[in-house]
Design an enzyme around this catalytic site. Structure first.
Site, PDB file in Angstrom:
ATOM      1  N   ASN A  71     -29.339   1.962-129.955  1.00  0.00           N
ATOM      2  CA  ASN A  71     -30.697   1.292-130.478  1.00  0.00           C
ATOM      3  C   ASN A  71     -31.723   2.026-129.577  1.00  0.00           C
ATOM      4  OD1 ASN A  71     -30.056  -0.089-132.857  1.00  0.00           O
ATOM      5  ND2 ASN A  71     -30.181  -2.125-131.639  1.00  0.00           N
ATOM      6  N   ARG A 104     -25.594   0.403-136.256  1.00  0.00           N
ATOM      7  CA  ARG A 104     -24.811   0.886-135.159  1.00  0.00           C
ATOM      8  C   ARG A 104     -23.273   0.888-135.704  1.00  0.00           C
ATOM      9  NH1 ARG A 104     -26.498  -1.784-129.891  1.00  0.00           N
ATOM     10  NH2 ARG A 104     -26.497  -3.476-131.370  1.00  0.00           N
TER      11      ARG A 104
END
Length: 95
Positions: A39, A21
């Site tokens: 996520n 991320r």
């Protein structure tokens, strides 16, 4: 004038717990994109990004590699409606 594109990218493989991320946020912002990355509970990473079509294409290609430590098995890409007024890339909570 450059054409804009908005996409949802879903990355499958070993992509959680490897900094994916943060890597995606940095890479997307460097390309001038806006949107978010997070996520998902089933173990994937989702990115919804908007920007110049060439930059979006470059980001999709980058997602196929990911950061060191990631093992990307598949990258799904779907065009989506643009989100109005977003600036930068946010990391959202797991969905």
């Amino acid at each position: 004038m450059s054409q804009y594109r908005s996409v949802e990218i879903v990355v499958r493989g070993r992509v959680q717990g490897v900094g994916y991320r943060a890597w995606a946020k940095t890479r997307a912002e460097a390309l001038g994109l806006s949107g978010h990355v997070r996520n998902r509970r089933e173990g994937t990473v989702e990115a919804r990004l908007t920007g110049p079509a060439e930059a979006v294409t470059a980001m999709v290609a980058a997602c196929r590699e990911g950061p060191a430590g990631a093992r990307v098995a598949d990258v799904g890409v779907a065009d989506i409606p643009a989100a109005a007024g977003e600036r930068g890339v946010r990391i959202l909570p797991t969905a």
